[in-house]
Motif scaffolding. Structure first.
Motif, PDB file in Angstrom:
ATOM      1  N   THR A 114       0.826  -1.209   0.000  1.00 48.59           N
ATOM      2  CA  THR A 114       0.000   0.000   0.000  1.00 48.59           C
ATOM      3  C   THR A 114       0.859   1.258   0.000  1.00 48.59           C
ATOM      4  OG1 THR A 114      -0.099   0.193   2.412  1.00 48.59           O
ATOM      5  CG2 THR A 114      -1.764  -1.211   1.346  1.00 48.59           C
ATOM      6  N   THR A 115       0.233   2.370  -0.383  1.00 51.15           N
ATOM      7  CA  THR A 115       0.933   3.657  -0.316  1.00 51.15           C
ATOM      8  C   THR A 115       1.221   4.043   1.132  1.00 51.15           C
ATOM      9  OG1 THR A 115      -1.229   4.756  -0.439  1.00 51.15           O
ATOM     10  CG2 THR A 115       0.019   4.563  -2.480  1.00 51.15           C
ATOM     11  N   ALA A 116       0.345   3.651   2.050  1.00 49.24           N
ATOM     12  CA  ALA A 116       0.597   3.949   3.468  1.00 49.24           C
ATOM     13  C   ALA A 116       1.876   3.253   3.935  1.00 49.24           C
ATOM     14  CB  ALA A 116      -0.591   3.511   4.321  1.00 49.24           C
ATOM     15  N   GLU A 117       2.080   2.016   3.521  1.00 43.14           N
ATOM     16  CA  GLU A 117       3.304   1.296   3.881  1.00 43.14           C
ATOM     17  C   GLU A 117       4.521   1.946   3.231  1.00 43.14           C
ATOM     18  OE1 GLU A 117       1.374  -3.176   4.461  1.00 43.14           O
ATOM     19  OE2 GLU A 117       2.516  -2.701   2.661  1.00 43.14           O
ATOM     20  N   ALA A 118       4.343   2.408   1.997  1.00 44.86           N
ATOM     21  CA  ALA A 118       5.448   3.069   1.298  1.00 44.86           C
ATOM     22  C   ALA A 118       5.852   4.347   2.023  1.00 44.86           C
ATOM     23  CB  ALA A 118       5.051   3.374  -0.145  1.00 44.86           C
ATOM     24  N   ALA A 119       4.864   5.125   2.439  1.00 45.79           N
ATOM     25  CA  ALA A 119       5.154   6.369   3.155  1.00 45.79           C
ATOM     26  C   ALA A 119       5.887   6.087   4.468  1.00 45.79           C
ATOM     27  CB  ALA A 119       3.864   7.135   3.422  1.00 45.79           C
ATOM     28  N   ALA A 120       5.449   5.051   5.162  1.00 47.56           N
ATOM     29  CA  ALA A 120       6.067   4.724   6.454  1.00 47.56           C
ATOM     30  C   ALA A 120       7.492   4.202   6.291  1.00 47.56           C
ATOM     31  CB  ALA A 120       5.213   3.691   7.190  1.00 47.56           C
ATOM     32  N   ALA A 121       7.788   3.592   5.138  1.00 41.37           N
ATOM     33  CA  ALA A 121       9.098   2.969   4.924  1.00 41.37           C
ATOM     34  C   ALA A 121      10.186   3.976   4.565  1.00 41.37           C
ATOM     35  CB  ALA A 121       8.993   1.917   3.824  1.00 41.37           C
ATOM     36  N   ALA A 139      -1.253   9.858   1.814  1.00 45.03           N
ATOM     37  CA  ALA A 139      -0.428   9.063   2.730  1.00 45.03           C
ATOM     38  C   ALA A 139       0.916   9.730   3.008  1.00 45.03           C
ATOM     39  CB  ALA A 139      -0.207   7.668   2.153  1.00 45.03           C
ATOM     40  N   PHE A 140       1.338  10.609   2.110  1.00 45.39           N
ATOM     41  CA  PHE A 140       2.644  11.256   2.248  1.00 45.39           C
ATOM     42  C   PHE A 140       2.552  12.657   2.873  1.00 45.39           C
ATOM     43  CE2 PHE A 140       2.642   8.242  -1.223  1.00 45.39           C
ATOM     44  CZ  PHE A 140       3.744   7.459  -0.923  1.00 45.39           C
ATOM     45  N   PHE A 141       1.339  13.102   3.193  1.00 46.30           N
ATOM     46  CA  PHE A 141       1.154  14.453   3.719  1.00 46.30           C
ATOM     47  C   PHE A 141       1.874  14.648   5.059  1.00 46.30           C
ATOM     48  CE2 PHE A 141      -3.063  15.771   1.458  1.00 46.30           C
ATOM     49  CZ  PHE A 141      -2.442  15.572   0.243  1.00 46.30           C
ATOM     50  N   GLU A 142       1.881  13.609   5.890  1.00 43.04           N
ATOM     51  CA  GLU A 142       2.459  13.738   7.231  1.00 43.04           C
ATOM     52  C   GLU A 142       3.974  13.562   7.239  1.00 43.04           C
ATOM     53  OE1 GLU A 142       0.581  14.741   9.732  1.00 43.04           O
ATOM     54  OE2 GLU A 142      -1.092  14.784   8.314  1.00 43.04           O
ATOM     55  N   GLU A 183      18.818  13.653 -11.007  1.00 42.17           N
ATOM     56  CA  GLU A 183      20.022  14.373 -10.599  1.00 42.17           C
ATOM     57  C   GLU A 183      19.698  15.799 -10.185  1.00 42.17           C
ATOM     58  OE1 GLU A 183      23.655  12.171 -12.989  1.00 42.17           O
ATOM     59  OE2 GLU A 183      22.605  13.829 -13.995  1.00 42.17           O
ATOM     60  N   ARG A 184      18.819  16.465 -10.938  1.00 43.47           N
ATOM     61  CA  ARG A 184      18.468  17.854 -10.623  1.00 43.47           C
ATOM     62  C   ARG A 184      17.793  17.961  -9.260  1.00 43.47           C
ATOM     63  NH1 ARG A 184      15.384  18.620 -14.647  1.00 43.47           N
ATOM     64  NH2 ARG A 184      13.350  18.492 -13.642  1.00 43.47           N
ATOM     65  N   GLU A 185      16.923  17.012  -8.961  1.00 43.49           N
ATOM     66  CA  GLU A 185      16.177  17.045  -7.697  1.00 43.49           C
ATOM     67  C   GLU A 185      16.887  16.284  -6.582  1.00 43.49           C
ATOM     68  OE1 GLU A 185      13.624  18.904  -7.307  1.00 43.49           O
ATOM     69  OE2 GLU A 185      13.235  19.413  -9.420  1.00 43.49           O
ATOM     70  N   GLU A 186      18.074  15.760  -6.873  1.00 47.85           N
ATOM     71  CA  GLU A 186      18.866  15.003  -5.900  1.00 47.85           C
ATOM     72  C   GLU A 186      18.037  13.891  -5.255  1.00 47.85           C
ATOM     73  OE1 GLU A 186      20.326  18.118  -3.306  1.00 47.85           O
ATOM     74  OE2 GLU A 186      22.078  18.411  -4.592  1.00 47.85           O
ATOM     75  N   ILE A 187      17.365  13.122  -6.103  1.00 48.20           N
ATOM     76  CA  ILE A 187      16.452  12.080  -5.652  1.00 48.20           C
ATOM     77  C   ILE A 187      17.224  10.921  -5.010  1.00 48.20           C
ATOM     78  CG2 ILE A 187      14.767  10.348  -6.418  1.00 48.20           C
ATOM     79  CD1 ILE A 187      13.734  13.267  -6.404  1.00 48.20           C
ATOM     80  N   THR A 188      16.753  10.513  -3.833  1.00 43.42           N
ATOM     81  CA  THR A 188      17.322   9.346  -3.152  1.00 43.42           C
ATOM     82  C   THR A 188      16.395   8.143  -3.206  1.00 43.42           C
ATOM     83  OG1 THR A 188      16.379  10.010  -1.004  1.00 43.42           O
ATOM     84  CG2 THR A 188      18.605  10.814  -1.560  1.00 43.42           C
ATOM     85  N   HIS A 189      15.080   8.398  -3.366  1.00 46.97           N
ATOM     86  CA  HIS A 189      14.090   7.322  -3.361  1.00 46.97           C
ATOM     87  C   HIS A 189      13.044   7.585  -4.455  1.00 46.97           C
ATOM     88  CE1 HIS A 189      15.858   6.843   0.598  1.00 46.97           C
ATOM     89  NE2 HIS A 189      15.313   5.643   0.677  1.00 46.97           N
ATOM     90  N   LEU A 190      12.622   6.513  -5.102  1.00 49.15           N
ATOM     91  CA  LEU A 190      11.534   6.542  -6.073  1.00 49.15           C
ATOM     92  C   LEU A 190      10.391   5.700  -5.524  1.00 49.15           C
ATOM     93  CD1 LEU A 190      10.219   6.911  -8.940  1.00 49.15           C
ATOM     94  CD2 LEU A 190      11.520   4.876  -9.631  1.00 49.15           C
ATOM     95  N   VAL A 191       9.205   6.294  -5.399  1.00 45.20           N
ATOM     96  CA  VAL A 191       8.013   5.551  -4.989  1.00 45.20           C
ATOM     97  C   VAL A 191       7.101   5.438  -6.200  1.00 45.20           C
ATOM     98  CG1 VAL A 191       5.980   5.498  -3.498  1.00 45.20           C
ATOM     99  CG2 VAL A 191       8.165   6.317  -2.598  1.00 45.20           C
ATOM    100  N   THR A 192       6.775   4.212  -6.576  1.00 49.67           N
ATOM    101  CA  THR A 192       5.985   4.004  -7.776  1.00 49.67           C
ATOM    102  C   THR A 192       5.104   2.777  -7.630  1.00 49.67           C
ATOM    103  OG1 THR A 192       6.128   3.884 -10.200  1.00 49.67           O
ATOM    104  CG2 THR A 192       7.713   2.559  -8.953  1.00 49.67           C
ATOM    105  N   LYS A 193       4.139   2.661  -8.502  1.00 54.82           N
ATOM    106  CA  LYS A 193       3.312   1.460  -8.583  1.00 54.82           C
ATOM    107  C   LYS A 193       3.804   0.596  -9.739  1.00 54.82           C
ATOM    108  CE  LYS A 193      -0.863   3.592  -6.666  1.00 54.82           C
ATOM    109  NZ  LYS A 193      -2.245   4.059  -6.926  1.00 54.82           N
ATOM    110  N   ASN A 194       3.597  -0.702  -9.630  1.00 51.54           N
ATOM    111  CA  ASN A 194       4.088  -1.613 -10.660  1.00 51.54           C
ATOM    112  C   ASN A 194       3.106  -1.644 -11.830  1.00 51.54           C
ATOM    113  OD1 ASN A 194       5.270  -3.632 -12.197  1.00 51.54           O
ATOM    114  ND2 ASN A 194       5.936  -4.767 -10.405  1.00 51.54           N
ATOM    115  N   SER A 195       3.083  -0.522 -12.561  1.00 46.99           N
ATOM    116  CA  SER A 195       2.141  -0.375 -13.668  1.00 46.99           C
ATOM    117  C   SER A 195       2.536  -1.209 -14.874  1.00 46.99           C
ATOM    118  CB  SER A 195       2.036   1.100 -14.064  1.00 46.99           C
ATOM    119  OG  SER A 195       1.638   1.874 -12.971  1.00 46.99           O
TER     120      SER A 195
END
Length: 243
Positions: A114-121, A139-142, A183-195
């Motif tokens: 779930t997205t809630a689990e993703a946010a918590a991780a 789920a990512f608001f907090e 690179e521009r946003e210095e991304i460390t994590h990608l959260v996505t669905k397996n579309s």
């Protein structure tokens, strides 16, 4: 043959076009979440059916002979309703769904339900590219201890908190562009669905190249149907009823 396609995806549009060209009576049902969608050939029905009873009643009323679920892999409730309505009416159901992505050497994935689990991780101070869509965004608001770039096709309805910025764009995306974005946003994590599919797969290759951690939200269970993952297989399944 009179065919109802539950659509909204590129695959659904391609299937409808080919079936119409073959002489079938095709109606594509679109929920209408995306403004100015690219419409397929054949008839168009916009809006919801009213759950399982509404979908079943509609198919009986118009004489549907084959139901095709070609919705997004995360349409969830619509796919569940399609199974139940097909069973209630005795109409054959074909599920045309692109293959899920699978890990390759060098990938760093954490798969959750779930997205809630993703946010918590997510760890504190993560810089996150969020490509999981509108559903579950709250789920990512907090998680204001992280910074997010939410890539969306349509603007969000509600105002987002300050730690979530919006990038409006439409696929397809290429590897060069995805690397530049991360690179521009210095991304460390990608959260996505397996579309699945090729239009947005470049983000996974970019994450692999840059060592970005991927949090993958797994697909839901859909229920029984004749399931195919390519256009030729879908054509055969629709016209013959075979998987």
């Amino acid at each position: 043959m009179k065919i109802l396609i539950l659509g909204g995806t590129a695959e659904a549009r391609e299937l409808a076009n080919r079936l119409v060209d073959r002489g079938h009576d095709v109606t594509s049902s679109l929920v209408g979440r995306t403004s100015d969608p690219r419409l397929p050939k054949g008839g168009i029905r916009m809006g919801k059916f009213g759950g399982i009873p509404g979908l079943a009643a509609y198919m009986r009323a118009v004489g549907t002979q084959r139901l095709v679920d070609a919705t997004h892999p995360y349409a969830g409730l619509m796919s569940v309703n399609a199974v139940a309505a097909a069973q209630a009416t005795g109409i054959g159901l074909v599920r045309f769904m692109r293959q899920a992505w699978t890990q390759t050497p060098g990938d760093d994935w954490l798969t959750l339900d779930t997205t809630a689990e993703a946010a918590a991780a997510l760890p504190a101070n993560a810089d996150v590219l969020l490509t999981s869509g509108h559903t579950g965004l709250e789920a990512f608001f907090e998680r204001d201890d992280c910074q997010f770039v939410a890539r969306l096709i349509e603007p969000p309805v509600a105002e987002l908190p300050r730690h979530i910025s919006v990038l409006l764009s439409r696929p397809p995306y290429d590897l060069t562009g995805e690397i530049q974005l991360m690179e521009r946003e210095e991304i460390t994590h990608l959260v996505t669905k397996n579309s699945g599919g090729g239009q947005t797969a470049a983000k996974l290759a970019a994450a692999r190249r840059l060592g970005v951690k991927v949090i993958m939200i797994a697909r839901p269970a859909y229920g029984p149907a004749v399931e195919v993952s390519d256009l030729d297989g879908a054509m055969a399944a629709v016209e013959t009823g075979a998987g």
